[in-house]
Design an enzyme around this catalytic site. Sequence first.
Site, short mmCIF file in Angstrom:
data_model
loop_
_atom_site.label_atom_id
_atom_site.label_comp_id
_atom_site.label_asym_id
_atom_site.label_seq_id
_atom_site.Cartn_x
_atom_site.Cartn_y
_atom_site.Cartn_z
N GLY A 87 0.84 -1.20 0.00
CA GLY A 87 0.00 0.00 0.00
C GLY A 87 0.88 1.24 0.00
N GLY A 88 0.34 2.30 0.57
CA GLY A 88 1.07 3.57 0.60
C GLY A 88 2.39 3.47 1.34
N GLY A 144 23.47 10.95 -30.49
CA GLY A 144 22.97 11.59 -29.28
C GLY A 144 23.54 10.93 -28.05
CB ALA A 145 24.33 7.40 -27.28
C1 HXC Z 1 -3.35 -3.84 12.50
C2 HXC Z 1 -2.30 -5.75 11.80
C3 HXC Z 1 -2.08 -5.17 10.52
C4 HXC Z 1 -2.53 -3.86 10.30
C5 HXC Z 1 -1.27 -7.15 10.53
N1 HXC Z 1 -1.78 -6.98 11.74
N2 HXC Z 1 -1.44 -6.08 9.76
N3 HXC Z 1 -2.93 -5.08 12.76
N4 HXC Z 1 -3.16 -3.22 11.31
N5 HXC Z 1 -2.32 -3.25 9.13
C6 HXC Z 1 -1.81 -7.90 12.85
C7 HXC Z 1 -2.71 -9.09 12.57
O1 HXC Z 1 -4.04 -8.80 12.92
C8 HXC Z 1 -2.09 -10.14 13.47
O2 HXC Z 1 -2.52 -9.94 14.77
C9 HXC Z 1 -0.62 -9.83 13.44
O3 HXC Z 1 -0.52 -8.46 13.01
C10 HXC Z 1 0.16 -10.68 12.47
O4 HXC Z 1 -0.49 -10.66 11.22
P1 HXC Z 1 -0.87 -11.99 10.42
O5 HXC Z 1 -1.92 -11.64 9.45
O6 HXC Z 1 -1.16 -13.10 11.37
O7 HXC Z 1 0.51 -12.31 9.73
P2 HXC Z 1 0.79 -12.93 8.29
O8 HXC Z 1 -0.09 -14.13 8.08
O9 HXC Z 1 2.25 -13.12 8.20
O10 HXC Z 1 0.32 -11.82 7.25
C11 HXC Z 1 0.96 -10.60 7.16
C12 HXC Z 1 0.15 -9.65 6.28
C13 HXC Z 1 -1.29 -9.53 6.83
C14 HXC Z 1 0.14 -10.14 4.86
C15 HXC Z 1 0.90 -8.29 6.32
O11 HXC Z 1 -1.23 -9.30 8.23
C16 HXC Z 1 -2.08 -8.45 6.18
O12 HXC Z 1 -2.56 -8.58 5.07
N6 HXC Z 1 -2.21 -7.36 6.91
C17 HXC Z 1 -3.01 -6.22 6.48
C18 HXC Z 1 -2.31 -5.50 5.40
C19 HXC Z 1 -3.04 -4.26 4.99
O13 HXC Z 1 -4.03 -4.32 4.30
N7 HXC Z 1 -2.60 -3.15 5.56
C20 HXC Z 1 -3.19 -1.87 5.34
C21 HXC Z 1 -2.65 -1.48 3.97
S1 HXC Z 1 -3.12 0.11 3.55
P3 HXC Z 1 -3.03 -11.14 15.69
O14 HXC Z 1 -3.15 -10.55 17.04
O15 HXC Z 1 -4.31 -11.62 15.14
O16 HXC Z 1 -1.96 -12.19 15.60
C22 HXC Z 1 -1.87 0.99 4.09
C23 HXC Z 1 -2.05 2.42 3.78
C24 HXC Z 1 -0.85 3.17 4.02
O17 HXC Z 1 -0.97 0.55 4.65
C25 HXC Z 1 -1.12 4.55 3.50
C26 HXC Z 1 0.07 5.37 3.51
C27 HXC Z 1 -0.18 6.62 2.74
#
Ligand code: HXC
Length: 519
Positions: free
Chosen positions: A171-172, A406-407
């Site tokens: 993502g971002g 040009g290169a």
């Molecule tokens: C809160 C999060 C989290 C998040 C993971 N966790 N990502 N908690 N916010 N963004 C937590 C999970 O709930 C979990 O907690 C623990 O971290 C480990 O994650 P798992 O999913 O068990 O690990 P894994 O299977 O290795 O998967 C990793 C992952 C997945 C692929 C990164 O966690 C995932 O898809 N996370 C969300 C990604 C996402 O969509 N993020 C937002 C993107 S938008 P528990 O307690 O259950 O173990 C963004 C915008 C940024 O980032 C903008 C900037 C401008």
Amino acid sequence: MDKQEKIKQLLNLREQAKLGGGKKRIEAQHAKGKMTARERIEILLDEGSFEEYDMFVTHRCNDFDLAEKKYPGDGVVTGHGTIDGRVVYVYSQDFTVLGGSLSETFARKICKVMDQAMKVGAPVIGINDSGGARIQEGVMSLAGYAEIFQRNIMASGVIPQISAVFGPCAGGAVYSPALTDVIIMSENTSYMFVTGPKVTKTVTGEVISTEDLGGATVHTSKSGVAHFKAEDEEEGLMIIRKLLEYLPQNNLEDPPVTETSDPSERADDILNEIIPGQSSLAYDMKDVIYTIVDHKEFLEVHRHFARNIIVGFAKFNGMPVGIVANQPKFLAGVLDIDASRKAARFVRFCDAFNVPIVTLVDVPGFMPGSAQEYGGIIIQGAKLLYAYGEATVPKITVTLRKSYGGAHDVMSCKQLRGDLNYAWPSAEIAVMGAQGAIEILEGKKAGSIKDREERDRYIAGKEQEYIEKFANPYAAARVGFIDDVIEPRNTRFRIIRGLQTLMTKKDTNPPKKHSNMPL
Ligand code: HXC
């Protein structure tokens, strides 16, 4: 609580913080072949040099069940330490704490070290391993990212910023590494993408794996987003240490000069033989690079991307330089979109941090074709031209063989403020190759010659005339565009003498808000 108990309490709190998300999650991290945030810092920095900040910081969000999930440090380890005795600031995202997700306080911790790094004038190294914005914190998390981005932008060209991606970066969140100078990714355990495979499938129907969409191989060979692919995290951390050997602490300093036992007067007879007899045949430009630099040490940047041009760091008599070299072994060393982008970025990186640039030229021209034109080779090529023309660091160019059209201009020619422009006797500096030139100049006349043998003889004669007149270094040397035609074996010490002389070079660009370079 007496004094002893207070100290005990402190030590206990520290131990608790060091455990991040707990033993189980650390084990899970290890099981994925990944190190913890602290283990990474330990390997990166000089032993015992790390001073941690904000170990006791916790998040302030109570939504969902976050009130019960407070971990000291809040998912990112920050502080400063040294690499080879020089100060660096570091932050290392801790996946064991809420997936390394970024909260308001997490972002503040990163901003604090970035601010200090700017005040002190020291590099920032960010180790990324995070699930992105902490979903429970909503816009606070988005704002946190933007605070970091703004600092990345302000620090760009002031202090070196290096990003390691050792886990998810999606993502971002990808834009912080993208704003830094260098990205290193670990093979099989890291990925970067703006939108992941699931969203990709929903929106476009494309089915693709995480690795194929944003893995280390993809970003170091196809997109060019990342500069280094490390076999494992340890190798990635060693690359960071190596890279810093070539860079100053900030833009007001020069890169560190070190002692070397490799003689500066070393001549290399092998270079007199390296150019093949026929100008259409290839050779490996890396053989030239390894021969002329100190101790055959060359830190190649973007090794797997746009292999028709080579960029990287080396030293001459202990003086760090950035090398840009056409690679005749790939696509005849032609300049195309990717090669131009890659080299332009590198030239600007060197110029921003006062690293002299040595350019080795063997370029047949720009890549022709609709794919290149539609992809904007005009603008992309202009980037490299712009970067060289704008650069004020010492610029030494050696033309080994082809330097056409040009290169020729783009590859750090005299008129782009090249300080020293040398050529080997095998250099061919002209508007175009003999065959193409004679086709244009003599095509009609040759076409009117009915007898084929006579026509071939005529063309061959004209081509020979052209080669003698233009496909050599002397036409350019006669007018001072080439400062000297040098014996290839002497290349190393001619470059070293040039660099020594140019150490006090001063050049400036006119004052302006900023340039409007072709992007
Ligand atoms: C809160 C999060 C989290 C998040 C993971 N966790 N990502 N908690 N916010 N963004 C937590 C999970 O709930 C979990 O907690 C623990 O971290 C480990 O994650 P798992 O999913 O068990 O690990 P894994 O299977 O290795 O998967 C990793 C992952 C997945 C692929 C990164 O966690 C995932 O898809 N996370 C969300 C990604 C996402 O969509 N993020 C937002 C993107 S938008 P528990 O307690 O259950 O173990 C963004 C915008 C940024 O980032 C903008 C900037 C401008």
